[in-house]
Scaffold this active site. Structure first.
Site, short mmCIF file in Angstrom:
data_model
loop_
_atom_site.label_atom_id
_atom_site.label_comp_id
_atom_site.label_asym_id
_atom_site.label_seq_id
_atom_site.Cartn_x
_atom_site.Cartn_y
_atom_site.Cartn_z
N GLU A 170 -71.14 44.26 12.78
CA GLU A 170 -70.60 42.89 12.77
C GLU A 170 -69.48 42.79 11.74
O GLU A 170 -68.48 42.11 11.98
CB GLU A 170 -71.70 41.87 12.49
CG GLU A 170 -72.74 41.73 13.59
CD GLU A 170 -72.22 41.21 14.92
OE1 GLU A 170 -71.10 40.66 14.98
OE2 GLU A 170 -72.94 41.38 15.93
N TRP B 267 -65.35 42.07 19.98
CA TRP B 267 -66.62 42.79 19.93
C TRP B 267 -66.61 43.99 20.87
O TRP B 267 -67.20 45.03 20.59
CB TRP B 267 -67.80 41.86 20.24
CG TRP B 267 -69.10 42.60 20.29
CD1 TRP B 267 -69.88 42.80 21.39
CD2 TRP B 267 -69.76 43.27 19.21
NE1 TRP B 267 -70.98 43.56 21.06
CE2 TRP B 267 -70.93 43.86 19.71
CE3 TRP B 267 -69.47 43.44 17.86
CZ2 TRP B 267 -71.81 44.59 18.92
CZ3 TRP B 267 -70.35 44.17 17.07
CH2 TRP B 267 -71.51 44.73 17.62
N TYR C 70 -74.55 44.69 27.55
CA TYR C 70 -74.90 44.26 26.20
C TYR C 70 -75.58 42.89 26.24
O TYR C 70 -76.62 42.68 25.61
CB TYR C 70 -73.65 44.24 25.32
CG TYR C 70 -73.88 43.72 23.93
CD1 TYR C 70 -74.62 44.45 23.01
CD2 TYR C 70 -73.36 42.48 23.54
CE1 TYR C 70 -74.84 43.97 21.73
CE2 TYR C 70 -73.58 42.01 22.26
CZ TYR C 70 -74.32 42.74 21.36
OH TYR C 70 -74.54 42.26 20.10
#
Length: 188
Positions: A47, A55, A25
């Site tokens: 988000e 995350w 990522y």
């Protein structure tokens, strides 16, 4: 700089070395300028779902989110009703938080009501100047721009998008480049 080196010998932001999913990522997506209504709506939703979680949890469920939310096409999600919310609440492949699910639907409807393209709106908050952080400790959680974005989105009917979430969105979509000095992705 040695603290930035991953096991693969690549210098990256320290969080990018903490798991293979994070490395991919970090190396391929985070901080890369992202445009497009569906693409930015997806990131806005993800988000929001990340709020209060790691995350990596969201990253590992991203494909499930894409299926559950019809590819994050705002027009499709805007048509979701209570049955869809209940379906999503039963979907173990995503984060089952009613407030976040309902916010994703509300935000799709808010996208439809915009008088300006979502892409243009969000990118209007990108700072003209941004200082590269030396270390992760130098990376802010909020900025004046993320506060302004959150305030404007709330005024336009968006939900679950405070200044911290907006700043994370700005980082993820390349509106700001917070790759630390020494990271191979740091551009200047």
């Amino acid at each position: 700089m040695t603290e930035l080196l991953g096991e693969d010998g690549i210098a990256r932001c320290s969080w990018g070395n903490s798991a293979p999913d994070y490395a991919a990522y970090h190396d391929e997506e985070w901080g890369v300028p992202l445009h497009g209504e569906a693409e930015l709506y997806e990131r806005l939703c993800l988000e929001s779902f990340q709020s209060g979680l790691s995350w990596i949890t969201i990253l590992r469920k991203r494909e499930n989110f894409r299926k559950a939310f019809r590819g994050f096409i705002p027009e499709k999600v805007a048509r979701f009703g209570e049955k869809d919310v209940e379906r999503l609440m039963q979907d173990a492949g995503i984060v089952r938080n009613r407030a976040k699910i309902e916010a994703a639907v509300k935000n799709a409807r808010a996208v439809s009501d915009l008088d300006i393209p979502l892409d243009k709106l969000l990118w209007s908050f990108a700072p003209a100047k941004h200082r590269r952080p030396r270390t992760m400790a130098d990376v802010p959680a909020i900025t004046d721009e993320s506060k302004a974005m959150a305030k404007d989105l709330k005024k336009r009917g968006f939900a679950f998008l405070g200044p911290t979430t907006c700043y994370a969105l700005m980082q993820a979509t390349g509106m700001v480049d917070d790759h630390v000095k020494g990271c191979f992705r740091a551009t200047r």
